[in-house]
Structures are given as structure tokens and as C-alpha cells.
Design an enzyme around this catalytic site. Sequence first.
Site, short mmCIF file in Angstrom:
data_model
loop_
_atom_site.label_atom_id
_atom_site.label_comp_id
_atom_site.label_asym_id
_atom_site.label_seq_id
_atom_site.Cartn_x
_atom_site.Cartn_y
_atom_site.Cartn_z
N CYS A 156 0.82 -1.21 0.00
CA CYS A 156 0.00 0.00 0.00
C CYS A 156 0.85 1.26 0.00
O CYS A 156 0.34 2.35 -0.21
CB CYS A 156 -0.87 0.08 1.24
SG CYS A 156 -2.01 -1.27 1.40
N CYS A 182 4.40 8.47 2.85
CA CYS A 182 4.41 9.80 2.27
C CYS A 182 4.63 10.86 3.35
O CYS A 182 4.73 10.56 4.54
CB CYS A 182 3.12 10.04 1.51
SG CYS A 182 1.66 9.88 2.53
N CYS A 223 -3.58 8.43 6.87
CA CYS A 223 -2.27 8.47 7.53
C CYS A 223 -2.43 8.70 9.03
O CYS A 223 -1.69 8.12 9.83
CB CYS A 223 -1.40 9.59 6.94
SG CYS A 223 -0.95 9.29 5.23
#
Lengths: 396, 141
Positions: free
Chosen positions: B34, B59, B103
Site C-alpha cells: 500500500c 508519504c 495516515c
Amino acid sequence: MKIYADNAATTKMSRRAIDAMIPYMEKVYGNPSSLYTIGQEAAEALESARQTMAEHLHCMPREILFTSGGSEADNQAILSAARLGEKKGKKHIISTAFEHHAVLHTLNRLEKEGFEVTLLDVHENGLVTPQQVKEAIRPDTCLVTVMYANNEIGTIQPIGEIGSVCREAGVLFHTDAVQAAGHLPIDVQAQNIDMLSLSAHKFHGPKGVGALYAKQGIRLTNLIEGGAQERGRRGGTENVPGIVGMAAAFAESCANMEETAKKLTALRDQLIEGLSKIPHSILNGDRTKRLPGNVNFCFEGIEGESLLLLLDDAGISASSGSACTSGSLDPSHVLLAIGRIHDIAHGSLRLSLSEENTEEEIAYIIQTTGEVVDYLRKMSPVWRDLQEGKRSYVIQ
Amino acid sequence: MLYSEKVMDHFKNPRNVGVIENADGIGEVGNAKCGDIMRIYLKIDNEIISDVKFETFGCGSAIASSSMATEMIKGKPLKDALELTNKAVAEALDGLPAHKMHCSVLAEEAIKNAILDYYKKNGIPYDHSQFPDCDSCQHCN
Ligand SMILES: Cc1ncc(COP(=O)(O)O)c(C=O)c1O
């Protein structure tokens, strides 16, 4: 240092293109359909731009249709071929798995209408072969559409050979040449290309303007109904300054093509060599059959968006095929198409150069990328597991 | 800009990066497929989180969320840490773009998993409903 290394996304406009456009905003702002002088002057500029585009593509001016860019040209080419095909009961289209979404999404739409689409597998080096195309052609195939050069990994397809295969089989051949135009030689006659898309902003022209070449006799289907502009094939007052700017940029890029390619190839090879030294990194796409300015790597154990943000912080503009940058949950379909698994496709970096880049900049990019990759790896649990042998390396 | 100044600050100068040797609890969520994995290490003294470190593959917002979340639980009693929500993490970062909210979910869940690990290792009874089950995350499906 500020370094722009994302020329596959878009380019800085050339001075000559800007200068060519200004008079058509300040003085000759007439509508090309109007019969008074500044209208007719605008119409002349339009035809002269068409002439320029045609000369460099080796076609007739009447075979050039101005569009709003590469996406529109791709859409119109594919839909037109589909409409022509279905009239003859031919509803099969051949393309590749790593086309731009302007092509793939148009094909999806046709599939919903009952067309059958064969997407050719792309070899690990980022190439498809004329043989693959030949084997996929069926009696009901109405179109083959294969991109000239890939926008992510820069690989250059054997377009002339694919053109011959299609011509022999009597199947229309379209190529998305958005990344190739102005960078690689194009001769639609010699290469047996029936339709070709290009976009001005990829060769130092303005954004929002492009062209579709369609060989005489191919009846195009309108995407935009309206007035009689573009011989009735695209309604709407023409983007005169944009079109003039595109023609100026195209002429300039074509005139300097060899020299630019030579310079870019040297910079590209310097960059590839430097980045290859980063451990557990791999070049995506063939080493030599790639656009002169394209470099694309995967780095194991890191994610592309964080890499881009830190490079940006260091003054470098680049791009990545990670899911986080593609805005979807999957990483780049191009990297997946050449067989990169998700884990490493997330850690990709594309650097696309222009003639403005210098050797010093390349050295700085190599050094900075090495440092940033190292920094991100040090905080990556994946990297720790790889180092401790709890996970095996995908990239040796 | 995609991210707030706070996100960029925590991304560029992440707090609490690293590992704790012989941690009392380790929690990990996400997977490489992922594109994001978070691992949280806890040092626990008398039911208080005396130290916390993280490692993240992901990220900018994943790294910033890990950094912020670890700051928010450092020195806090376990019961407070268990109440940390992803929303609180996102708010502390002055917001995350909608498609990056997962996130902050990863950060919340990584912390909970680390605490769960501590409870399990030490045979401490716990309330199952306080912990995420692995199938709740739809991110990869
Ligand atoms: C290969 C390819 N095709 C099509 C497009 C779309 O072009 P435009 O942005 O002009 O619509 C692009 C640009 O991103 C491209 O790289």
C-alpha cells in the site's frame, strides 16, 4: 539552487514562442471567422501555423486539426476510429497497458459501449514489439493505438515498424506522440501513421493547445459541436495566440532537435550513471531506447512522495509514480505494466531534463537524491527489515 | 500548497524518529504494497509512556502524522494514549488533505497496537473494544 527536472509534466515556454504569441493578444486579436482585416490576419496566422505543423510532421496542412491539447487529440482520434469501425461491424481495438490515461480511459468508455480492447503486455524494458501487434490484429480490428514515447519511463516504441504492420493489415494506426513531438523525428508518411496526437506544452509551447494529425480521408467525429471552425470538426473560436505559439515552439524544437538530443543524452547518461550507484536502485525502462531527457528509477525501502517533498525542499522539481502522488491507492500503472511490484513502484522517481539543465545541476541532483534516499531509508521500517534480513530485497 | 505548515514542519523535522532497544511495546500497521508502514516503539514506566520512537515508510503526511502522534503521547499515561484519535492528530497538524486522512488513522492504530503488544507481553488484561482489529482498515482493499 533551483532545478526544474519535470519536463515530461510540462516545460517552460521558449522566448520565441512567447514573442510569437504577443501580437495575437495585443494587436491581431480578431476572430479568425470575421471578415475585417484583423480577423483575416488572425485567420492567416492560423493557416500559417497549420502549414508549419504540417511541414514538420510531413503531412498536408488540411490534415492538421487544432485541439485543446494532447488529451483532446487522443480522445478524438480513438472515438473517430471507433465510429468508423463500428459502421463496418469492426469493434476491436489494440493498445498497450502503459498508455496515458487520455487513451486508456477513452478505451474504457468504448468497452462499456461494447468494444473489445486488447492491451498488449509491455516487456520489462518498457517496449512492445511489432510482432505483438501483428499477432493481436483480427479481422474485426478497427484501430491500433500505441504511444510513441512513454511519459513516465520515456521508452521509445518502434512506431515505424508498427505502422507498417498496421498498413499491411489495413488497420488504422494512431500514436500518442505527446512526449515525442519536438523531441524525436516524426514523419507520418514514412512511418505509416494514420493519426497522431501532440501537445504544445511538452515542447516549450503554451498549455491548453495541441494538434491531431489525421490522414486525409479519415472522417473525424466531433467532440465539440458548434461553428464551422476546423472544417467543421471542432466547434469553437480558435485559440489563435496558443496555436501561433505552438507552431513557433514546434519549429524551434524541430530545428534544434539533433543538437538538443545530443546534449540531453549526455546529461541523462550522467544522471543514470550517478543514480545507479545508490544501492538497491534500478532504472525503469530500456537503457538506450528512451527519450533523451528521461530518467526513471525505483529505490527500495522508501516512498516517492516523501522523496519528492525533500527534493523540492532542496530546490529540485521532479515527479514520482507512487500512489500518494498519483492520487489513487495504486502506484503508477506504467511501472506495474513493466513488472515492478507495488512495494518498489511506490519508491519511484522520474527526472525529465531540458536543454536548460547543466552538468552542475545533474551532479547536484545525484548528490542530493543519494542523501535524501539515505535519510528516508534510515527512518524506514522496511529498510530496517531488509538490512536485518527479515525481508528480502526486490532490487539486488 | 498540499500540506499545512505544521505538516511540513513535522515532515521535515520529525520528532522521535528511531528505535527503542528492548521496547516494552511495539506496534506496526500498514504494508509495503500500500505504500505505508508505521512502526511505534514504547518505553513504559508505571503505566506512563516514558519514551516513544517511530519508524515510517510512507508519504509526507504519514511521517508527519507519526511525528505528531508520538509527541502527543510522550510522557502521558497509557489510558490517555489509548484515547488519542486520528482526528486529534490531524487537527494538531492543522488538518490533512481528505485523501491523506488514512495516515492519521495509521498513527492512531500503530500506537494502539504498541500498547496492545505491551499488555499482551505482560499478561495485563485489556478491553478488546479499545483496539482496532486489523480488518477495519479499508485502505488496501
Ligand atoms: C503521453 C501523453 N499523452 C497525453 C497527455 C495529455 O496531454 P495534455 O496535457 O496536453 O492534455 C500527456 C501529458 O500529460 C502525455 O504525456
